[in-house]
Scaffold this motif. Sequence first.
Motif, PDB file in Angstrom:
ATOM      1  N   PRO A  93      97.767  -2.000  12.783  1.00 44.51           N
ATOM      2  CA  PRO A  93      96.377  -1.506  13.060  1.00 44.51           C
ATOM      3  C   PRO A  93      95.721  -2.027  14.552  1.00 44.51           C
ATOM      4  CG  PRO A  93      96.562  -2.588  10.973  1.00 44.51           C
ATOM      5  CD  PRO A  93      97.532  -2.896  11.603  1.00 44.51           C
ATOM      6  N   TRP A  94      95.318  -0.979  15.267  1.00 42.11           N
ATOM      7  CA  TRP A  94      94.610  -1.142  16.466  1.00 42.11           C
ATOM      8  C   TRP A  94      93.591  -0.098  16.462  1.00 42.11           C
ATOM      9  CZ3 TRP A  94      97.596  -0.878  21.722  1.00 42.11           C
ATOM     10  CH2 TRP A  94      96.853  -1.623  22.560  1.00 42.11           C
ATOM     11  N   ARG A  95      92.394  -0.645  16.941  1.00 36.38           N
ATOM     12  CA  ARG A  95      91.190   0.387  16.863  1.00 36.38           C
ATOM     13  C   ARG A  95      91.520   1.125  18.219  1.00 36.38           C
ATOM     14  NH1 ARG A  95      85.446  -0.319  15.735  1.00 36.38           N
ATOM     15  NH2 ARG A  95      84.239   0.968  17.421  1.00 36.38           N
ATOM     16  N   ALA A  96      92.296   0.781  19.408  1.00 35.52           N
ATOM     17  CA  ALA A  96      92.480   1.670  20.392  1.00 35.52           C
ATOM     18  C   ALA A  96      93.289   2.873  20.261  1.00 35.52           C
ATOM     19  CB  ALA A  96      93.019   0.940  21.598  1.00 35.52           C
ATOM     20  N   ARG A  97      93.944   2.837  19.309  1.00 36.56           N
ATOM     21  CA  ARG A  97      94.898   3.919  18.692  1.00 36.56           C
ATOM     22  C   ARG A  97      94.232   5.051  18.213  1.00 36.56           C
ATOM     23  NH1 ARG A  97      99.246   0.037  17.469  1.00 36.56           N
ATOM     24  NH2 ARG A  97     100.929   0.597  19.098  1.00 36.56           N
ATOM     25  N   LEU A  98      92.885   4.867  17.746  1.00 31.07           N
ATOM     26  CA  LEU A  98      91.940   5.812  17.046  1.00 31.07           C
ATOM     27  C   LEU A  98      91.329   6.587  18.095  1.00 31.07           C
ATOM     28  CD1 LEU A  98      90.734   3.859  13.993  1.00 31.07           C
ATOM     29  CD2 LEU A  98      92.499   5.447  14.310  1.00 31.07           C
ATOM     30  N   MET A  99      91.473   6.379  19.323  1.00 28.60           N
ATOM     31  CA  MET A  99      90.593   6.931  20.512  1.00 28.60           C
ATOM     32  C   MET A  99      89.083   6.983  20.156  1.00 28.60           C
ATOM     33  SD  MET A  99      93.544   9.819  21.542  1.00 28.60           S
ATOM     34  CE  MET A  99      95.148   9.344  21.859  1.00 28.60           C
ATOM     35  N   SER A 100      88.918   8.167  19.943  1.00 28.56           N
ATOM     36  CA  SER A 100      87.269   8.536  20.024  1.00 28.56           C
ATOM     37  C   SER A 100      86.770   8.323  18.688  1.00 28.56           C
ATOM     38  CB  SER A 100      86.987   9.682  20.654  1.00 28.56           C
ATOM     39  OG  SER A 100      87.604  10.890  19.824  1.00 28.56           O
TER      40      SER A 100
END
Length: 881
Positions: free
Chosen positions: A259-266
């Motif tokens: 899990p990585w918050r950056a992969r969820l973009m906006s």
Amino acid sequence: MELADGKRIPKPPPGAGGTPRKVGGHALATTREYANIKEICTHLQNLATQFQREARLRGSLDLEDLRRLTENSKQEDEMALISMEAIVSIVNFSARKQILRERLMKRMTDEKELASALQAHRDQFAQFIWKRRVAARKEMKSLFQTGPGMIARFGDLIADSTLESLQSFERVNWARLCKDKIAAGVCIEEDVPGYFLRKLFLVAPIVHADVAVHPNRLEVHLTVLPDDGSAPTPTPASTTATPSSPQSEWGCIYATAGPWRARLMSRPTIRELVKQTHDQVAGLRSQSDTYSFVHLLSRLVDAVHPSHQLPAAVLANPGTASSIIRRRMVALGYKSVGGGPDETTPLEADHVLAAITQISNRLQREHRFYFEFSAPDRTSWRVGLSAAKLINASAHARYPGDDAESFGFTSSGQIYYKGVAHPHVTIEEDSMYFMGFRTWGIVVDVYEGRISLVVDGVQQAPGFGAGAAAFDKATQKRQRNVILSSELIPTFALQVTEPGAAYAESPQIRVNFGNNPFLREIDATACGDILKAGRSDQAVDNTSIIDRAGEGTDGTDQEDEDRLRTSLDKASFRVNLAVEGQRSFSQFPPSIYRRSLACTRIQRAWRRMRGRKMRQKIREEQYLAATLIQLVARKKLKRLRALKNEAAAIIQRNWRRKKFIWLALMRCIYQQPIPELHRAATVIQQKWRNWHMFKNSPIAARYNAKIEDLAKAVNTIISWWRPLHQKLSEVKRLREKYQAARNIQRVWRGYSLRQLLRPDLRRRLRDLGESVARHREDLLRIHGAYIIQSGWRSYLHKRVRAEKVRTRHRAAARIQALWKGYWVRSHIHLRFSYGEAIFLTAVCKSLRTSHFILKMYRPCGIVCPRREVAYTRDGQKIGKG
């Protein structure tokens, strides 16, 4: 090679032959799309400029026509005035009257025709206005549907080209990275399909380790099992032993991603926007009658699920905006709020809050990632997540939670952070798991910044990050920053708890990242879907959201609905048209009436505007003055109130002191209880009120005159009595002095005598005094009995006297009544005529012979004459009857 936006595509490795030509072809297509968009924008700008020029030209032509009509009206009025003056100058009265009659009749006829023409023109003008409104509405609807779509297409082209470039660059780099890993021995051939298919799996160790990964890349087990109870052979580790387990050896395996918050973009920003919108709508719930939330909800739904159609459709179809939003939400998998999908009732604040809550719940699920793992009941494991930036791919002799960038859960219910164990949950042993696998789970919330453990399908309290009870606020904040800013790689470590047990299976862990259905129902996204979060095929939904012909609809044609909406609007337009009242054009010519009506309307509008402004200005000045007055008055009243309170406190304190002293003195003086004194005061007050009411009456004047006479008499008596009283007072004063001297002498003689008496006599006298003092209560009781007897005798005497007085009064009243009756009967001839006397005599005789009830209840106002006396017509007594 460079793209249209100036970006350079990296040169592919020799093994990837056709990739550069594919990327270059996409760049040429993107350049052509840019040229088409530029041409469309230029065409739109030219059309807008042309529309503006036509509108200005149309306005100038209308103004010129208005000026020409005004000049013609002025000329007609001048000619009418000149003709009227010529007619008035005619001397012949009959000829002038005939001319005026003909002129008036002609004007009335012309005005009737003009009224008919005006009514026809009004109908034509209303039809023209309606057609122009319908055309403008269609044009606006078309603009709403095509304009945003064109701009959205432009954004989609940019987004698709950018994402395609990034994915091409990523594919090229993945190929190069896999080649380098295989060459360096870090990656084996079996892992290459998983990397290219965007799957999440476990990475096999690249060095010798005590753990191994199954070929399916979803199972971890120990390579060597000790059969004598000893620990496995230790291997070099990249980290030192922690204080919590100095002698234990762990085998550690990492996943490829996490899990990585950056992969969820906006998506986090959109969730924050949804949260703020929910708070804003909740704050405006009490004012739902004033605000409309349709456009707000449409923009929010379009932001969460981009389609570039919902806001335009809501603007183009305001009458069915609520139904469009409901159908869109049902199509997206939400529940319909405020009725069915085809319900056209307005969306209220509660409906909007329910819809936003559903959207927020879905976004919450997108920000929470979950994976499961199963292990035998006798296996000791430590599972958690580690920050990808600090992971050493060759460090397999560690466990999650041994540093500040990793977080670990254990099979005993503890949590590890920086190598220190903290109690978290209590794991109860279950007899059903003694020969099987037990399933666990971990939930990572990349929006709130927390990690939780799932035990037997129940999500426990957060173990790390926001809300972790085992750590203080500062540590929670640091953990949350790591969870939100880093890619968290799932980490699995094994250790055999009881290796010599006969029933224990091989220590192993089976992992499920979402490739297979989960055993537990958790409201979260599978951890394996994190690699698919930013794919472009899920970005924009181009399905039409206002096409109702489909599954689950009633099949109503959109044209029929538009036709029905147009009919309703036309009926409303006709009702709202200004209907002119009946006017007499014979008294008010059309030109004068039109001018007067126009002037009246302009003056009314101007006066209303001036009145509103003046009232608003006066109201503001009054509010300002009232505010200043209130401020000054409150300050002054506050000071006065403080002074009054202080003065009242002093007055009350002094009054209470004076009242207490007065009551004490009264008690000492009168030796009476307080209720008795209150009763006396009440009697005095009552008497005083009666006197005060009496002194202003007419009787008081006579009374005052009587009082003045008495005062004069009293003054006379006083003038006579004062010298005499003075002499008597002097004599009395001398007598008192003599009496006081005699008392002193008597007391002294008694004292001297007592001193001369024998002791036995003095003792007898003292005993007599003590006996009187000892029997004082009995004497007082006897005295009280005497008083009660005296009061009772007085009461009996008063009662007997009152009874005698009442008897006398009744006897006197009876005598008076008999006398009055006798006197009335004796003088009845003076009050009644002869006929009336005869009638009353007959009535009296009838009553004597009637029933006893009539005798008892004889009529009022009938006076029976004497029985034995009769009178003539002249009132002379004629003898006995």
